[in-house]
Design a protein around this motif. Structure first.
Motif, short mmCIF file in Angstrom:
data_model
loop_
_atom_site.label_atom_id
_atom_site.label_comp_id
_atom_site.label_asym_id
_atom_site.label_seq_id
_atom_site.Cartn_x
_atom_site.Cartn_y
_atom_site.Cartn_z
N VAL A 10 0.85 -1.18 0.00
CA VAL A 10 0.00 0.00 0.00
C VAL A 10 0.89 1.23 0.00
O VAL A 10 1.84 1.32 0.78
CB VAL A 10 -0.93 0.02 1.24
N THR A 11 0.60 2.17 -0.88
CA THR A 11 1.36 3.41 -0.94
C THR A 11 0.54 4.50 -0.27
O THR A 11 -0.60 4.75 -0.65
CB THR A 11 1.66 3.80 -2.40
N TYR A 12 1.14 5.14 0.73
CA TYR A 12 0.46 6.22 1.45
C TYR A 12 1.02 7.56 1.03
O TYR A 12 2.16 7.66 0.57
CB TYR A 12 0.65 6.04 2.96
N THR A 13 0.22 8.59 1.22
CA THR A 13 0.66 9.96 0.97
C THR A 13 0.70 10.72 2.29
O THR A 13 0.17 10.25 3.31
CB THR A 13 -0.30 10.69 0.00
N TYR A 14 1.28 11.88 2.25
CA TYR A 14 1.33 12.76 3.43
C TYR A 14 -0.09 13.01 3.95
O TYR A 14 -0.33 12.98 5.15
CB TYR A 14 2.02 14.07 3.04
N GLU A 15 -1.01 13.23 3.02
CA GLU A 15 -2.40 13.53 3.39
C GLU A 15 -3.03 12.38 4.17
O GLU A 15 -3.90 12.59 5.01
CB GLU A 15 -3.23 13.87 2.16
N ASP A 16 -2.60 11.14 3.91
CA ASP A 16 -3.12 9.99 4.65
C ASP A 16 -2.69 10.02 6.11
O ASP A 16 -3.28 9.34 6.95
CB ASP A 16 -2.62 8.68 4.03
N MET A 17 -1.65 10.79 6.42
CA MET A 17 -1.09 10.82 7.77
C MET A 17 -1.56 12.02 8.58
O MET A 17 -1.19 12.17 9.75
CB MET A 17 0.45 10.87 7.72
N ALA B 27 4.79 10.33 0.89
CA ALA B 27 4.71 10.45 2.35
C ALA B 27 6.02 10.97 2.94
O ALA B 27 6.27 10.81 4.13
CB ALA B 27 4.34 9.11 2.96
N SER C 246 5.35 6.62 7.49
CA SER C 246 4.74 5.38 7.00
C SER C 246 3.76 4.87 8.04
O SER C 246 3.80 5.26 9.21
CB SER C 246 5.81 4.33 6.71
N LEU C 247 2.87 4.01 7.59
CA LEU C 247 1.93 3.35 8.49
C LEU C 247 2.27 1.88 8.52
O LEU C 247 2.40 1.25 7.47
CB LEU C 247 0.49 3.54 8.03
N GLY D 95 -1.40 0.27 10.84
CA GLY D 95 -2.21 1.40 11.26
C GLY D 95 -1.52 2.34 12.22
O GLY D 95 -2.14 3.29 12.70
#
Length: 147
Positions: free
Chosen positions: A25-32, A80, A121-122, A125
């Motif tokens: 899964v690729t996360y972005t800054y906005e996801d954090m 991220a 990173s997550l 969760g």
């Protein structure tokens, strides 16, 4: 019969190999975005400006060796990974008057704002933040952050 056994073993081998794969899964800054608390008492605020979503902000608070640190960083993000400049303060937590040792705003031309890159990173969760750059934040890693 040998062909059936070979095909069966090949199918079983493929099932084991494919079953062991996990989806990346690729996360972005906005996801954090949010307020993250860590088991050691550290805290990270992952923010962005309402009027300019490209303007990212991170506030990080932690304690190490009887010194409480507060870093305020402004910058940009790619995926991220946050890259920016920071100011900070240091406080001696053993001082009963809680006196601030250093306030570094970076407004002196001889001592400009400091550089930092923070990879977020997550993991299951929980937030992980790996910091590189100037001291005091360079080399710090924060793990197991929860919203």
């Amino acid at each position: 019969m040998k062909k059936l056994i070979v095909l069966g073993l090949a199918a079983l081998g493929m099932a084991i190999l494919l079953g062991g794969c996990t989806e990346s899964v690729t996360y972005t800054y906005e996801d954090m975005l949010g307020e993250w608390d860590f088991p050691d008492g550290s805290h990270i605020s992952v923010m962005q400006a309402d009027d300019d979503p490209s303007a990212k902000k991170l506030d990080i608070h932690w304690t190490a060796d009887n010194t409480e640190y507060f870093v305020m960083a402004d910058g940009t993000a790619s995926g991220a990974t946050f890259t920016g400049k920071f100011a900070y303060s240091e406080t001696d937590v053993t001082d009963p008057n809680n006196q601030i040792l250093i306030i570094y705003y970076g407004d002196d031309p001889d001592e400009p704002l400091k550089d930092v890159t923070i990879t977020l990173s997550l993991e299951n969760g929980k937030l992980k933040a790996v910091c590189t750059g100037d001291q005091p934040i360079g080399g710090e890693t924060f793990t197991l952050g929860t919203l």
